[in-house]
Design a protein around this motif. Structure first.
Motif, PDB file in Angstrom:
ATOM      1  N   ARG A 274       0.838  -1.218   0.000  1.00 47.72           N
ATOM      2  CA  ARG A 274       0.000   0.000   0.000  1.00 47.72           C
ATOM      3  C   ARG A 274       0.861   1.252   0.000  1.00 47.72           C
ATOM      4  O   ARG A 274       0.595   2.198  -0.735  1.00 47.72           O
ATOM      5  CB  ARG A 274      -0.917   0.025   1.231  1.00 47.72           C
ATOM      6  CG  ARG A 274      -2.150  -0.806   1.107  1.00 47.72           C
ATOM      7  CD  ARG A 274      -3.188  -0.472   2.174  1.00 47.72           C
ATOM      8  NE  ARG A 274      -2.676  -0.269   3.507  1.00 47.72           N
ATOM      9  CZ  ARG A 274      -2.532  -1.226   4.434  1.00 47.72           C
ATOM     10  NH1 ARG A 274      -2.863  -2.468   4.150  1.00 47.72           N
ATOM     11  NH2 ARG A 274      -2.066  -0.938   5.628  1.00 47.72           N
ATOM     12  N   LEU A 275       1.897   1.240   0.825  1.00 48.81           N
ATOM     13  CA  LEU A 275       2.784   2.408   0.895  1.00 48.81           C
ATOM     14  C   LEU A 275       3.541   2.592  -0.417  1.00 48.81           C
ATOM     15  O   LEU A 275       3.860   3.720  -0.795  1.00 48.81           O
ATOM     16  CB  LEU A 275       3.771   2.261   2.059  1.00 48.81           C
ATOM     17  CG  LEU A 275       3.150   2.299   3.455  1.00 48.81           C
ATOM     18  CD1 LEU A 275       4.205   1.950   4.506  1.00 48.81           C
ATOM     19  CD2 LEU A 275       2.517   3.648   3.744  1.00 48.81           C
ATOM     20  N   GLY A 276       3.810   1.495  -1.108  1.00 46.87           N
ATOM     21  CA  GLY A 276       4.507   1.565  -2.391  1.00 46.87           C
ATOM     22  C   GLY A 276       3.753   2.337  -3.449  1.00 46.87           C
ATOM     23  O   GLY A 276       4.336   2.769  -4.445  1.00 46.87           O
ATOM     24  N   GLU A 277       2.458   2.540  -3.243  1.00 41.11           N
ATOM     25  CA  GLU A 277       1.658   3.318  -4.185  1.00 41.11           C
ATOM     26  C   GLU A 277       1.855   4.822  -4.008  1.00 41.11           C
ATOM     27  O   GLU A 277       1.435   5.602  -4.867  1.00 41.11           O
ATOM     28  CB  GLU A 277       0.185   2.955  -4.022  1.00 41.11           C
ATOM     29  CG  GLU A 277      -0.099   1.507  -4.391  1.00 41.11           C
ATOM     30  CD  GLU A 277      -1.523   1.086  -4.079  1.00 41.11           C
ATOM     31  OE1 GLU A 277      -2.348   1.941  -3.711  1.00 41.11           O
ATOM     32  OE2 GLU A 277      -1.806  -0.116  -4.211  1.00 41.11           O
ATOM     33  N   LEU A 278       2.479   5.231  -2.909  1.00 43.15           N
ATOM     34  CA  LEU A 278       2.737   6.662  -2.695  1.00 43.15           C
ATOM     35  C   LEU A 278       3.863   7.109  -3.627  1.00 43.15           C
ATOM     36  O   LEU A 278       4.730   6.317  -3.998  1.00 43.15           O
ATOM     37  CB  LEU A 278       3.087   6.916  -1.233  1.00 43.15           C
ATOM     38  CG  LEU A 278       1.948   6.625  -0.249  1.00 43.15           C
ATOM     39  CD1 LEU A 278       2.430   6.734   1.199  1.00 43.15           C
ATOM     40  CD2 LEU A 278       0.771   7.563  -0.490  1.00 43.15           C
ATOM     41  N   PRO A 279       3.871   8.397  -3.997  1.00 46.64           N
ATOM     42  CA  PRO A 279       4.755   8.838  -5.080  1.00 46.64           C
ATOM     43  C   PRO A 279       6.256   8.762  -4.825  1.00 46.64           C
ATOM     44  O   PRO A 279       7.010   8.440  -5.733  1.00 46.64           O
ATOM     45  CB  PRO A 279       4.324  10.284  -5.330  1.00 46.64           C
ATOM     46  CG  PRO A 279       3.584  10.704  -4.121  1.00 46.64           C
ATOM     47  CD  PRO A 279       3.015   9.466  -3.508  1.00 46.64           C
ATOM     48  N   GLY A 280       6.702   9.058  -3.629  1.00 45.21           N
ATOM     49  CA  GLY A 280       8.147   9.086  -3.415  1.00 45.21           C
ATOM     50  C   GLY A 280       8.557   8.336  -2.170  1.00 45.21           C
ATOM     51  O   GLY A 280       7.722   8.023  -1.304  1.00 45.21           O
ATOM     52  N   PRO A 281       9.846   8.031  -2.024  1.00 46.01           N
ATOM     53  CA  PRO A 281      10.309   7.226  -0.894  1.00 46.01           C
ATOM     54  C   PRO A 281      10.068   7.895   0.457  1.00 46.01           C
ATOM     55  O   PRO A 281       9.702   7.222   1.419  1.00 46.01           O
ATOM     56  CB  PRO A 281      11.796   7.020  -1.171  1.00 46.01           C
ATOM     57  CG  PRO A 281      12.169   8.078  -2.143  1.00 46.01           C
ATOM     58  CD  PRO A 281      10.945   8.390  -2.934  1.00 46.01           C
ATOM     59  N   LEU A 282      10.255   9.194   0.553  1.00 46.10           N
ATOM     60  CA  LEU A 282      10.010   9.851   1.834  1.00 46.10           C
ATOM     61  C   LEU A 282       8.520   9.920   2.133  1.00 46.10           C
ATOM     62  O   LEU A 282       8.112   9.849   3.300  1.00 46.10           O
ATOM     63  CB  LEU A 282      10.670  11.228   1.880  1.00 46.10           C
ATOM     64  CG  LEU A 282      12.210  11.183   1.894  1.00 46.10           C
ATOM     65  CD1 LEU A 282      12.812  12.577   1.865  1.00 46.10           C
ATOM     66  CD2 LEU A 282      12.730  10.406   3.099  1.00 46.10           C
TER      67      LEU A 282
END
Length: 196
Positions: free
Chosen positions: A79-87
């Motif tokens: 789920r977090l991998g869908e966010l745009p950037g690593p931070l």
């Protein structure tokens, strides 16, 4: 899951799944030493005699609970991998930790508590498996820091995950979910400072 997929599952898969989820829950709430096989069977809604068909020992149930932790971590990081950037992903991780503040204040971190208890047994097997779950979290976290361009990604990952373990422990010891909010905000400010 559709009915056709459910019907295609081998018989007993759902019962085993319920037992595994119950093991993760009860072991988190009561710890390994205080938990009985009957406790897990009761929470799963399975007759205790049936439990032995799927799991012969408490250690097998502990392993099943650890597999639940791995699965949860996989779902969370996906789920977090869908966010745009690593931070952004790391900020999302902190937010997910804070969302679990009531649970942490009552029982501590599910994986951290289990790893700590198993580490005291020192049998070298289950404690290593529990440590492996934390290593997965550290690896994913370090990967995010590397992607963000930090050379000391592993050290930053240890700092972030240690911050979580510390705030979870303190929230539990003091029965204060507000610690998770305050320390979560501190971790977010720390991440924002790294980003600057």
């Amino acid at each position: 899951m559709t009915n056709s997929v459910r019907a295609a599952q081998p018989r007993g898969t759902e019962k085993r799944r319920r037992l595994t989820a119950a093991a993760a829950q009860v072991l988190h709430e009561q710890g390994v030493e205080r938990t009985t096989l009957a406790d897990i069977a009761r929470v799963a809604g399975v007759p205790v005699g049936n439990l032995y068909y799927y799991f012969k020992t408490k250690d097998e149930l502990v392993q099943a609970a650890l597999s639940e932790h791995v699965a949860y971590l996989g779902e969370l990081t996906a789920r977090l991998g869908e966010l745009p950037g690593p931070l952004d992903r790391l900020r999302g991780l902190v937010a997910a930790w804070v969302e679990q503040r009531e649970l942490a204040a009552r029982y501590g971190c599910p994986t951290g508590s289990l790893a700590s208890e198993l580490g005291k047994r020192g049998d070298g097997t289950l404690d290593a498996e529990a440590g492996g779950v934390i290593r997965r979290l550290l690896g994913w976290t370090a990967e995010q820091f590397r992607e963000a361009g930090f050379d000391d990604a592993e050290d930053l990952a240890v700092t972030l995950v240690s911050g979580y373990q510390g705030m979870s422990l303190m929230a539990c010891a003091l029965r204060d979910p507000g610690i998770m909010i305050r320390e979560g905000d501190r971790l977010l400010r720390w991440l924002d400072g790294l980003d600057a």
